[in-house]
Design an enzyme around this catalytic site. Structure first.
Site, mmCIF file in Angstrom:
data_model
loop_
_atom_site.group_PDB
_atom_site.id
_atom_site.type_symbol
_atom_site.label_atom_id
_atom_site.label_comp_id
_atom_site.label_asym_id
_atom_site.label_seq_id
_atom_site.Cartn_x
_atom_site.Cartn_y
_atom_site.Cartn_z
ATOM 1 N N ASP B 91 0.861 -1.169 0.000
ATOM 2 C CA ASP B 91 0.000 0.000 0.000
ATOM 3 C C ASP B 91 0.908 1.233 0.000
ATOM 4 O O ASP B 91 2.032 1.185 0.487
ATOM 5 C CB ASP B 91 -0.872 -0.041 1.263
ATOM 6 C CG ASP B 91 -2.162 0.718 1.059
ATOM 7 O OD1 ASP B 91 -2.319 1.386 0.031
ATOM 8 O OD2 ASP B 91 -3.021 0.630 1.953
ATOM 9 N N ASP B 265 -7.925 -7.238 -0.726
ATOM 10 C CA ASP B 265 -7.200 -7.341 0.543
ATOM 11 C C ASP B 265 -8.112 -6.814 1.624
ATOM 12 O O ASP B 265 -8.944 -5.928 1.369
ATOM 13 C CB ASP B 265 -5.922 -6.503 0.544
ATOM 14 C CG ASP B 265 -6.222 -5.045 0.842
ATOM 15 O OD1 ASP B 265 -6.729 -4.344 -0.067
ATOM 16 O OD2 ASP B 265 -6.002 -4.594 1.986
ATOM 17 N N CYS B 303 -13.050 -28.278 6.752
ATOM 18 C CA CYS B 303 -12.011 -27.262 6.589
ATOM 19 C C CYS B 303 -10.645 -27.889 6.875
ATOM 20 O O CYS B 303 -10.500 -28.699 7.788
ATOM 21 C CB CYS B 303 -12.267 -26.083 7.524
ATOM 22 S SG CYS B 303 -10.906 -24.885 7.550
ATOM 23 N N CYS B 305 -7.858 -26.385 7.862
ATOM 24 C CA CYS B 305 -6.943 -25.639 8.739
ATOM 25 C C CYS B 305 -6.628 -26.408 10.012
ATOM 26 O O CYS B 305 -7.304 -27.369 10.365
ATOM 27 C CB CYS B 305 -7.514 -24.254 9.064
ATOM 28 S SG CYS B 305 -8.658 -24.253 10.457
ATOM 29 N N CYS B 308 -9.518 -26.638 12.628
ATOM 30 C CA CYS B 308 -10.634 -27.537 12.311
ATOM 31 C C CYS B 308 -10.223 -29.001 12.252
ATOM 32 O O CYS B 308 -11.036 -29.878 12.537
ATOM 33 C CB CYS B 308 -11.277 -27.122 10.990
ATOM 34 S SG CYS B 308 -12.125 -25.526 11.111
ATOM 35 N N HIS B 334 -7.721 -20.238 10.661
ATOM 36 C CA HIS B 334 -8.984 -20.692 10.073
ATOM 37 C C HIS B 334 -9.571 -19.652 9.118
ATOM 38 O O HIS B 334 -9.992 -19.983 8.010
ATOM 39 C CB HIS B 334 -10.021 -21.029 11.140
ATOM 40 C CG HIS B 334 -11.377 -21.245 10.522
ATOM 41 N ND1 HIS B 334 -11.738 -22.419 9.894
ATOM 42 C CD2 HIS B 334 -12.414 -20.391 10.343
ATOM 43 C CE1 HIS B 334 -12.943 -22.298 9.381
ATOM 44 N NE2 HIS B 334 -13.382 -21.075 9.638
#
Lengths: 375, 375
Positions: B91, B265, B303, B305, B308, B334
């Site tokens: 940015d 983003d 999921c 991750c 999970c 997650h």
């Protein structure tokens, strides 16, 4: 299978061995990372595993208050709750009741106290502590003991030790034996060799799978701690694991092993990691120190942890200055890796009958010289 | 190699493609995790990689103040500093100067402001912002623009947009072109279609490798944001990547893709993760909610991750109640996994020409029904 500890080698008073448990085997001497509330702070369990830790600690006091022992039991026990299938040792809560609990009232039967979290009233007795540790599914249950506020007179220390021995008998009575599980007695008696000997005799009469030395590292200093170990450890059975509770610095661990200790736990490496302090083979560093701001080298060359293999001191310094969570995450990882690699190195030296020279090298490097050790 | 974006499939106004850069290729549409100060908060870079993120964000304003752009440059650039060899977009600092900087003074040349960290005086101009992003070694450099405080009159919005367009020309002038690197122009003009069209014309006249839509998701609401995209995106070249800045919720991302956006983003998934809020395919959950205390199921079945696959909702709930760092670590993981898997699913649907039905399924599941979606 039976819980046991099998010696592999001795070197002076130091021993290398293997502790066999229902949840796996642990090479000793070993350092146990502290997972007070069901998590080793700032670490995933994968990261804890990656450091080579073989057994972790849980805490009866913290877990009974939150989330509650029965809740952990419903979740399948602490192993499953925190995703650590390996061995877990749980502290009995005795120490935390005295250091954290409010409005403590001690009687022969146990301790009534208020939670440091919400003021709610609770009671711990040898029976309840043992029951809670059973509910948590602790691989190794600790006896519920009294942790005396210091300083105290010899009479007070003796009375407290004797109470703890009566509680040890009740803890043993309440313990539900299961294959591969263990209960450890805790030797008390301050720094008085005669009281320590009395305590050992009382515990041996009851009989436990392992023995801990408690009531040390509470301000007496390393010299007195080591002297107490010198007087106590030889009285313990050679066939059972020996655990020095709440200890300590790398040098404390080394000295403990040299006096026959097999197991240690301490919040130092994790707590230090959260406050930018690193343990290394060349002493301690504070990563917040400005001299690291442009240091593109690794925290500790040769270290296998994520912080050292992938980042610079400059980056770690930046993370702590910016108060980014990744700073504590990486430095906790490093410190636990350092403690585990320290124990691996010590064990290898015992196996090769060269602990004394190894200890000398370690101590010279910690004392260090030049820039690397000065921050 | 040249920086470019190659289309692979279109479905309505939505596009799937590949962005090719000096630091690797990124399938689009893509969500870029925000690494403001050189770290994606509460995540190791291994964890960020594990979610499938292809490109991450850095921030000129934050990094210039701490640790300093030249310090990052000395460390080998932001890729090496933060251990992210893949593409990085930075940015320009324009937004943060207005939202964080104190005592801002805007003139034709740039902005003078005081650091929110220590009150020190700093100045950003299009030239300096571009130079800083070069020093950081940003794969994608953003133009320095003015971010107007809202509400504002149409005249003020027009004047601000025109200033940003003059700054865009100066940013382009200051940009050092390198193979595989890019600079994006930023369309401004509030929610006024005519001003947006003027802004697009000005940017196309300058010419950039990609185009961002700025000044949205600042309180105008989703309907007005989508209407502005409907009026703006068709004016952008079909051959360049399009980036909707600072957006947003899963539904915002879906709507953005359906309007031809390739890149997003937002701090939402990371910030929510630190405050116990989980994004899932069946809506949002607050893990602090008491109803999760005994829920032994995973946060989101299926999921991939760490949270999970290895932990229960009960455990996550406990971590947040106990204010343990592992709670934010697991839930950030997650949420980023959810955002990445959302984008993978959307891209697959575009490739198979079924985005509309996929979008319908996603929205129905988010709206949800029953207990799962009610917390």
């Amino acid at each position: 299978m039976k819980f046991n500890w099998q010696g592999v080698a001795v070197d002076g008073s130091a021993r290398a061995g293997t502790m066999n448990t229902a949840h796996g085997n642990v090479p000793t001497p070993t350092f146990m990372p502290v997972g007070t509330a069901g998590t080793v702070k700032a670490m995933t369990m994968d990261a804890v595993r990656a450091t080579g830790a073989g057994i972790v600690l849980g805490n009866t006091y913290h877990l009974m208050l939150r989330p509650g022992a029965e809740r952990v039991q419903m979740a399948g026990g602490l192993h499953r709750f925190m995703d650590w299938p390996g061995p877990i040792l749980t502290d009995s809560g005795g120490f935390q009741v005295m250091s954290l609990g409010a409005l403590r009232k001690l009687d022969e039967d146990g301790v009534t106290f208020r939670s440091h979290l919400d003021g709610s009233a609770h009671r711990l007795t040898p029976e309840r502590s043992t029951q809670i540790q059973h509910a948590l599914d602790a691989t190794i249950t600790m006896c519920f003991d009294e942790c005396l506020q210091l300083p105290a007179t010899t009479e007070a220390i003796a009375a407290s030790m004797q109470l703890s021995m009566r509680w040890a008998a009740r803890s043993r009575e309440a313990f539900v034996a299961r294959d591969g599980y263990a209960q450890f007695g805790i030797v008390q008696g301050g720094t008085d060799p005669a009281l320590r000997a009395d305590s050992v005799r009382a515990l041996l009469e009851i009989g436990f799978e392992g023995y801990a030395v408690g009531g040390l590292a509470v301000g007496e200093g390393q010299q007195l701690m080591f002297a107490t170990l010198d007087a106590t450890v030889p009285l313990l059975p050679a066939t059972a694991p020996r655990y020095l509770m709440g200890v300590g610095t790398p040098d404390d661990l080394l000295g403990g092993v040299q006096r026959g200790i097999d197991m240690f736990d301490c919040v130092m490496p994790t707590r230090a990691g959260r406050t930018a302090r690193a343990y290394t083979g060349f002493g301690q560093l504070n990563l917040r120190n400005a001299r690291h701001a442009d240091d593109l080298g690794p925290l500790e060359p040769g270290c296998a942890c994520l912080a050292c293999t992938r980042h610079s001191r400059a980056y770690l310094h930046h993370l702590f200055r910016a108060e980014e969570m990744l700073g504590p995450m990486l430095l906790t990882w490093h410190n636990l890796e350092y403690y585990q690699s320290l124990m691996r190195g010590i064990r290898a030296a015992i196996l090769q009958q060269r602990l004394e020279s190894h200890a000398g090298s370690l101590r010279r490097a910690w004392a260090g010289s030049g820039a690397a050790a000065s921050a």
